[in-house]
Design an enzyme around this catalytic site. Structure first.
Site, short mmCIF file in Angstrom:
data_model
loop_
_atom_site.label_atom_id
_atom_site.label_comp_id
_atom_site.label_asym_id
_atom_site.label_seq_id
_atom_site.Cartn_x
_atom_site.Cartn_y
_atom_site.Cartn_z
CG ASP A 186 4.12 4.47 4.27
OD1 ASP A 186 4.01 3.43 4.95
OD2 ASP A 186 4.02 4.48 3.03
CD GLN A 226 8.26 -2.40 2.34
OE1 GLN A 226 8.95 -3.29 2.82
NE2 GLN A 226 7.32 -2.63 1.43
CE LYS A 274 3.70 -3.90 1.89
NZ LYS A 274 3.89 -4.07 0.47
CB CYS A 316 3.03 1.30 -5.66
SG CYS A 316 2.00 -0.10 -6.05
C1 LIG Z 1 6.15 2.01 1.77
C2 LIG Z 1 4.78 1.47 1.52
N1 LIG Z 1 3.71 2.22 1.86
C3 LIG Z 1 2.46 1.77 1.67
C4 LIG Z 1 2.21 0.55 1.11
C5 LIG Z 1 0.81 0.10 0.92
O1 LIG Z 1 0.56 -1.05 1.68
P1 LIG Z 1 -0.90 -1.69 1.59
O2 LIG Z 1 -1.10 -2.03 0.14
O3 LIG Z 1 -0.84 -2.89 2.45
O4 LIG Z 1 -1.85 -0.66 2.04
C6 LIG Z 1 3.29 -0.25 0.71
C7 LIG Z 1 3.07 -1.54 0.04
O5 LIG Z 1 3.85 -1.96 -0.78
C8 LIG Z 1 4.60 0.22 0.94
O6 LIG Z 1 5.66 -0.53 0.62
#
Ligand SMILES: Cc1ncc(COP(=O)(O)O)c(C=O)c1O
Length: 415
Positions: A209, A212, A235, A373
């Site tokens: 993932d 960030q 982002k 989250c």
């Molecule tokens: C580390 C990470 N993964 C996944 C996501 C999910 O991103 P999205 O809501 O654009 O799918 C975020 C969003 O804050 C995040 O910071």
């Protein structure tokens, strides 16, 4: 988009003006936008690019024989190649456009996971995952009975890598990790984790993932040698509504479609349907045309400044912010890894984070509060949530000073 300082950090004043939203007031005060990790502000060039398409040559893609449709298709597909270059992918055929990172991970869980995993197989995640890299695997677990194994987080906000190696077993089929933690800023040693996974068993899949990560430093998926990688457009100074899944091409080829519909098929009849090759078979329906092209403009923007220069500037700002924060009595910073991106998460023993955020808001300071989250991570630290200040390429010392002054005011009022 001009001068760099001698030490290769950016002169932020040259770029702040590119972001119109930063000169708006909030609650009558100068805006100190310290919530870039949640969603970045957009430079004018991204808005202009999107506007230009909508005003002058908008059309649906991949289907029209007329000039506007063909031009828009070309612009859209050029971004696929640009994204491939941005993350060092083998080719544009490794790039699937999704709605966001969340959809990219759901795609892997439901397409690759449902096809290749069975009850008793294990997926390793870490305790610092965003819900986007937890819940899709839990849904899959409910559907087919896979088991989730979790790598704990150490007190300084890094992963317990000795524990990780003990978790690897003959049942491990997937290791899915966050590259850079959105809650702590920790930059995980992803290359090392992937190498250890593959040394244990080269058939274990890895999903990174990178949501960030791509905004704070250069990423090369071939160098990382990961199987899947994802990030989200909003982002990285691009629009929301578009995300990216990178996949090894042989894997993408072997995976069934995630959703069915228009644009992903070769031929449809009631006796059976054939699909386009990857990556197109994963892009059912009309995609986020204008947003994808806007994402291309955001990548151009970042690359013109220089990803390393952005990272150097953000590191300087993080250091400035951290030094100021630790001088405030009662403040605890979560995430003190030496390898850390520009995110500062903290609690104060004199107030709840939402009360702090409300006072900061009145002072024109935008921060995020709560669990970000990452509820399991908050549970691991035994806290409900934190106040999180995050830094982007446009963040300057005035933003940080404004935030620290507001924090001191909150302390006077709440302590
Ligand atoms: C580390 C990470 N993964 C996944 C996501 C999910 O991103 P999205 O809501 O654009 O799918 C975020 C969003 O804050 C995040 O910071």
């Amino acid at each position: 988009m001009m001068a760099l300082k001698k030490n290769n950090t950016i002169r932020v004043a040259d770029y702040r003006a590119d972001f119109p939203a930063l000169s708006e007031l909030m609650n009558g005060k100068r805006l100190a936008y310290m919530d870039t990790a949640s969603s970045a502000q957009k430079p004018q060039i991204v808005m202009d690019t999107m506007n230009d398409i909508l005003m002058h040559h908008y059309a649906n893609i991949h289907r029209g024989l007329y000039a506007h449709s063909q031009n828009t298709t070309q612009m859209f597909e050029a971004v696929r190649a640009k994204v491939a270059g941005f993350i060092g992918a083998e080719s544009e055929n490794n790039i699937v456009f999704t709605r966001n990172s969340t959809e990219a991970i759901n795609l892997v869980a439901q397409s690759w996971g449902r096809t290749n995993l069975k009850a008793g197989d294990e997926v390793i995640l870490s305790a610092m995952e965003h819900h986007a890299n937890i819940v899709p695997w839990q849904i899959l677990s409910g559907q087919i009975g896979i088991t989730l194994k979790i790598i704990p987080v150490l007190e300084n906000g890094t992963l317990d890598l000795e524990f990780f190696e003990k978790l690897l077993s003959d049942n491990t089929k997937m290791v899915a990790f966050v590259h850079t933690s959105n809650s702590l800023g920790t930059v995980n040693p992803i290359k090392d984790i992937i190498a250890k996974t593959k040394a244990f068993n080269k058939d274990i899949m890895t999903l990174i993932d990178g949501t960030q990560a791509v905004v704070h430093g250069a990423v090369n998926v071939q160098d990382l040698a990961c199987d899947f990688f994802c990030f989200t457009g909003h982002k990285i100074y691009g629009p929301n509504g578009v995300g990216v899944l990178y996949g090894r091409f042989d894997l993408l080829e072997s995976m069934p479609p995630y959703q069915g519909g228009g644009d992903m098929i070769e031929a449809v009849s009631f006796s059976g349907t054939t699909y386009k090759p990857a990556p197109f078979k994963f892009e059912a329906g009309t995609p986020a045309i204008v947003e994808v092209i806007g994402l291309g403009a955001a990548i151009d923007y970042m690359q013109a400044i220089g990803i390393d220069a952005i990272a150097a500037h953000e590191a300087e700002m993080l250091e400035y912010l951290t030094q100021k924060l630790i001088n405030i009595d009662g403040v605890t910073i979560y995430g003190t890894s030496p390898n850390k991106a520009s995110i500062a998460s903290f609690t104060a023993d004199w107030a709840h984070s939402s009360d702090i955020a409300m006072i900061l808001d009145q002072q024109g300071v935008a921060v995020r509060t709560g669990h970000h989250c990452c509820m399991p991570l908050m549970e691991a630290f035994g806290i409900e949530g934190t106040t999180r200040a995050s830094i982007g390429l446009y963040t300057d010392k005035d933003d940080i000073d404004q935030m620290i002054n507001a924090l001191n005011k909150a302390k006077e009022m709440l302590a």
